[in-house]
Scaffold this motif. Structure first.
Motif, PDB file in Angstrom:
ATOM      1  N   LEU A   1       6.514  21.612 -28.838  1.00 36.67           N
ATOM      2  CA  LEU A   1       6.552  20.602 -28.703  1.00 36.67           C
ATOM      3  C   LEU A   1       6.157  19.682 -27.800  1.00 36.67           C
ATOM      4  CD1 LEU A   1      10.605  20.478 -28.187  1.00 36.67           C
ATOM      5  CD2 LEU A   1       9.428  20.480 -30.787  1.00 36.67           C
TER       6      LEU A   1
ATOM      7  N   GLU B   1       4.491  15.656 -26.474  1.00 33.92           N
ATOM      8  CA  GLU B   1       4.711  14.353 -27.527  1.00 33.92           C
ATOM      9  C   GLU B   1       3.817  13.933 -27.540  1.00 33.92           C
ATOM     10  OE1 GLU B   1       8.100  15.891 -24.572  1.00 33.92           O
ATOM     11  OE2 GLU B   1       6.201  16.498 -24.618  1.00 33.92           O
TER      12      GLU B   1
ATOM     13  N   CYS C   1       6.538  13.200 -31.796  1.00 35.76           N
ATOM     14  CA  CYS C   1       6.506  14.997 -31.271  1.00 35.76           C
ATOM     15  C   CYS C   1       6.105  15.732 -32.149  1.00 35.76           C
ATOM     16  CB  CYS C   1       7.711  14.920 -30.898  1.00 35.76           C
ATOM     17  SG  CYS C   1       8.246  16.984 -30.066  1.00 35.76           S
TER      18      CYS C   1
ATOM     19  N   TRP D   1      15.299  13.301 -28.636  1.00 37.65           N
ATOM     20  CA  TRP D   1      14.844  12.424 -27.646  1.00 37.65           C
ATOM     21  C   TRP D   1      15.362  12.293 -26.509  1.00 37.65           C
ATOM     22  CZ3 TRP D   1       9.363  12.029 -27.184  1.00 37.65           C
ATOM     23  CH2 TRP D   1       8.499  11.581 -29.009  1.00 37.65           C
TER      24      TRP D   1
ATOM     25  N   THR E   1       6.572  16.752 -37.408  1.00 36.29           N
ATOM     26  CA  THR E   1       6.563  15.593 -36.747  1.00 36.29           C
ATOM     27  C   THR E   1       8.409  14.538 -36.592  1.00 36.29           C
ATOM     28  OG1 THR E   1       3.908  15.201 -36.467  1.00 36.29           O
ATOM     29  CG2 THR E   1       5.081  13.891 -35.686  1.00 36.29           C
TER      30      THR E   1
ATOM     31  N   TYR F   1      10.490  13.046 -23.134  1.00 29.98           N
ATOM     32  CA  TYR F   1      10.791  14.009 -23.463  1.00 29.98           C
ATOM     33  C   TYR F   1      11.272  14.724 -25.142  1.00 29.98           C
ATOM     34  CZ  TYR F   1      10.512  14.685 -18.640  1.00 29.98           C
ATOM     35  OH  TYR F   1      10.277  14.988 -17.155  1.00 29.98           O
ATOM     36  N   CYS F   2      10.793  14.963 -25.326  1.00 32.92           N
ATOM     37  CA  CYS F   2      10.870  15.587 -26.503  1.00 32.92           C
ATOM     38  C   CYS F   2      11.958  16.639 -26.615  1.00 32.92           C
ATOM     39  CB  CYS F   2       9.781  16.130 -27.866  1.00 32.92           C
ATOM     40  SG  CYS F   2      10.226  16.483 -29.424  1.00 32.92           S
TER      41      CYS F   2
ATOM     42  N   GLY G   1       9.478  19.439 -24.723  1.00 28.14           N
ATOM     43  CA  GLY G   1       8.107  19.035 -24.412  1.00 28.14           C
ATOM     44  C   GLY G   1       7.789  18.143 -23.134  1.00 28.14           C
TER      45      GLY G   1
END
Length: 115
Positions: free
Chosen positions: A4, A6, A22, A36, A77, A94-95, A106
């Motif tokens: 991942l 971002e 992401c 998220w 995405t 954060y993803c 991510g």
């Protein structure tokens, strides 16, 4: 294995907007739960929104009506459109992905809202 990445974070004035992206590689987005999270300084990481099978759910009450998660399976995405930002939205975003019980993160992208 899902990777991942971002992008889209940065500095924005209160009342402004940002869109986070992401991009997932190593899997097919339509078969993965995406989400998220965010973590503000000195606070625990909290869930903002999740998406699976084309449906999205916003969990964080403080962002409902302002943040919208969406996905584009053709681009693998996920997006987080953030409007009417305020100082309390300052955090690392954060993803997240979950596939077959495996969780992936991510590295995070910093969003700073100046008042």
């Amino acid at each position: 294995q899902v990777q991942l990445v971002e992008s889209g974070g940065g500095l924005v004035q209160a009342g402004g907007s940002l869109t986070l992206s992401c991009t997932a590689s190593g899997s097919v987005l339509s078969r993965v739960t995406m989400g998220w999270y965010r973590q503000a300084p000195g606070k625990q990481r909290e869930l903002v929104a999740l998406a699976f099978g084309g449906r999205t759910t916003t969990f964080l009450d403080s962002v409902k009506g302002r943040f919208t998660m969406s996905t584009d399976n053709s681009k693998n995405t996920a997006y987080l459109q953030m409007n009417s930002l305020n100082a309390e939205d300052t955090a690392v975003y954060y993803c997240y992905a979950n596939q077959d019980g495996m969780t992936y993160w991510g590295k995070g992208t910093l969003v700073t809202v100046s008042s």
